[in-house]
Scaffold this motif. Structure first.
Motif, mmCIF file in Angstrom:
data_model
loop_
_atom_site.group_PDB
_atom_site.id
_atom_site.type_symbol
_atom_site.label_atom_id
_atom_site.label_comp_id
_atom_site.label_asym_id
_atom_site.label_seq_id
_atom_site.Cartn_x
_atom_site.Cartn_y
_atom_site.Cartn_z
ATOM 1 N N LYS A 83 3.570 -1.744 9.088
ATOM 2 C CA LYS A 83 2.638 -1.373 8.022
ATOM 3 C C LYS A 83 2.239 0.098 8.149
ATOM 4 N N ALA A 84 1.947 0.535 9.366
ATOM 5 C CA ALA A 84 1.582 1.934 9.596
ATOM 6 C C ALA A 84 2.748 2.848 9.228
ATOM 7 N N GLU A 85 3.956 2.450 9.561
ATOM 8 C CA GLU A 85 5.137 3.262 9.222
ATOM 9 C C GLU A 85 5.320 3.373 7.709
ATOM 10 N N VAL A 86 5.075 2.283 6.981
ATOM 11 C CA VAL A 86 5.181 2.308 5.518
ATOM 12 C C VAL A 86 4.143 3.264 4.935
ATOM 13 N N ILE A 87 2.926 3.240 5.485
ATOM 14 C CA ILE A 87 1.867 4.139 5.011
ATOM 15 C C ILE A 87 2.258 5.589 5.264
ATOM 16 N N ILE A 88 2.751 5.874 6.454
ATOM 17 C CA ILE A 88 3.172 7.244 6.788
ATOM 18 C C ILE A 88 4.313 7.691 5.878
ATOM 19 N N GLN A 89 5.230 6.796 5.589
ATOM 20 C CA GLN A 89 6.336 7.128 4.687
ATOM 21 C C GLN A 89 5.806 7.424 3.274
ATOM 22 N N ALA A 90 4.824 6.660 2.823
ATOM 23 C CA ALA A 90 4.240 6.888 1.493
ATOM 24 C C ALA A 90 3.546 8.251 1.433
ATOM 25 N N ILE A 91 2.922 8.645 2.528
ATOM 26 C CA ILE A 91 2.299 9.979 2.590
ATOM 27 C C ILE A 91 3.387 11.043 2.512
ATOM 28 N N GLY A 92 4.446 10.868 3.306
ATOM 29 C CA GLY A 92 5.552 11.825 3.331
ATOM 30 C C GLY A 92 6.252 11.958 1.997
ATOM 31 N N ASN A 93 6.336 10.863 1.252
ATOM 32 C CA ASN A 93 6.986 10.894 -0.063
ATOM 33 C C ASN A 93 6.081 11.463 -1.152
ATOM 34 N N GLY A 94 4.801 11.665 -0.816
ATOM 35 C CA GLY A 94 3.859 12.171 -1.818
ATOM 36 C C GLY A 94 3.290 11.077 -2.699
ATOM 37 N N ASP A 95 3.514 9.822 -2.333
ATOM 38 C CA ASP A 95 2.986 8.698 -3.112
ATOM 39 C C ASP A 95 1.535 8.382 -2.768
ATOM 40 N N LEU A 96 1.073 8.930 -1.652
ATOM 41 C CA LEU A 96 -0.255 8.612 -1.151
ATOM 42 C C LEU A 96 -0.899 9.887 -0.605
ATOM 43 N N PRO A 97 -2.137 10.213 -1.028
ATOM 44 C CA PRO A 97 -2.800 11.399 -0.479
ATOM 45 C C PRO A 97 -3.028 11.246 1.023
ATOM 46 N N PRO A 98 -2.900 12.323 1.780
ATOM 47 C CA PRO A 98 -3.062 12.235 3.242
ATOM 48 C C PRO A 98 -4.409 11.666 3.689
ATOM 49 N N ASP A 99 -5.500 11.996 2.987
ATOM 50 C CA ASP A 99 -6.807 11.479 3.418
ATOM 51 C C ASP A 99 -6.889 9.969 3.242
ATOM 52 N N VAL A 100 -6.332 9.459 2.157
ATOM 53 C CA VAL A 100 -6.321 8.011 1.931
ATOM 54 C C VAL A 100 -5.399 7.341 2.952
ATOM 55 N N GLY A 101 -4.249 7.952 3.209
ATOM 56 C CA GLY A 101 -3.330 7.427 4.214
ATOM 57 C C GLY A 101 -3.980 7.352 5.577
ATOM 58 N N SER A 102 -4.735 8.392 5.923
ATOM 59 C CA SER A 102 -5.431 8.412 7.211
ATOM 60 C C SER A 102 -6.434 7.266 7.305
ATOM 61 N N GLN A 103 -7.149 7.017 6.224
ATOM 62 C CA GLN A 103 -8.104 5.906 6.215
ATOM 63 C C GLN A 103 -7.382 4.566 6.380
ATOM 64 N N LEU A 104 -6.238 4.438 5.724
ATOM 65 C CA LEU A 104 -5.480 3.193 5.837
ATOM 66 C C LEU A 104 -4.942 3.002 7.251
ATOM 67 N N ILE A 105 -4.437 4.074 7.848
ATOM 68 C CA ILE A 105 -3.938 3.994 9.233
ATOM 69 C C ILE A 105 -5.086 3.594 10.172
ATOM 70 N N SER A 106 -6.262 4.172 9.963
ATOM 71 C CA SER A 106 -7.432 3.804 10.780
ATOM 72 C C SER A 106 -7.764 2.330 10.605
ATOM 73 N N SER A 107 -7.645 1.848 9.385
ATOM 74 C CA SER A 107 -7.908 0.425 9.125
ATOM 75 C C SER A 107 -6.909 -0.455 9.852
ATOM 76 N N VAL A 108 -5.647 -0.052 9.845
ATOM 77 C CA VAL A 108 -4.617 -0.814 10.571
ATOM 78 C C VAL A 108 -4.957 -0.832 12.064
ATOM 79 N N GLY A 109 -5.408 0.307 12.585
ATOM 80 C CA GLY A 109 -5.803 0.377 13.998
ATOM 81 C C GLY A 109 -6.986 -0.528 14.296
ATOM 82 N N SER A 110 -7.938 -0.593 13.382
ATOM 83 C CA SER A 110 -9.099 -1.475 13.565
ATOM 84 C C SER A 110 -8.674 -2.935 13.573
#
Length: 132
Positions: A83-110
């Motif tokens: 899931k974290a890898e998919v989020i990072i890929q979406a950020i890299g592709n420009g499909d997801l803003p980095p700040d939102v991606g960071s929040q999602l990654i933090s949520s996955v960590g939680s």
């Protein structure tokens, strides 16, 4: 000396008593237009402290507003790592803003930490039951 559970001021503050901030505001209220004008003049003269004060107090900070997003491969990802890898890929592709991606990654960590705690609790309970 007070007994445990006994208030130092059982009657509380007298009704109508103003706290220090309210009293100060009341005292300054009639002078506010002049104070604001003086602060504005200082800011226009280049006083960065006055400028910061005006900007911070008069123009509220803009809050982040995010619209709903769709990450198609996220539902297909089986593990939290995927899931974290998919989020990072979406950020890299420009499909997801980095700040939102960071929040999602933090949520996955939680979520990972919560799962880890749940597993530890189960292990401890299992060990305690085995001891009995």
């Amino acid at each position: 000396m007070f007994k445990p559970g006994q208030s130092g001021n059982p009657n509380g503050r007298p009704k109508g008593t103003k706290n220090i901030s309210t009293r100060l505001l009341s005292e300054l209220e009639s002078d506010l237009p002049e104070l604001l004008e003086a602060t504005k003049a200082k800011a226009l003269e280049g006083d960065t402290g006055a400028l910061r004060l005006l900007l911070e107090r008069m123009i509220p900070a803009k809050k982040s507003e995010s619209k709903a997003i769709s990450i198609p491969n996220l539902a297909k990802a089986k593990t939290l790592t995927e899931k974290a890898e998919v989020i990072i890929q979406a950020i890299g592709n420009g499909d997801l803003p980095p700040d939102v991606g960071s929040q999602l990654i933090s949520s996955v960590g939680s979520v990972a930490k919560i799962i880890e705690i749940d597993e530890l609790v189960k292990r401890i309970e299992s060990l305690e039951n085995a001891k009995q």
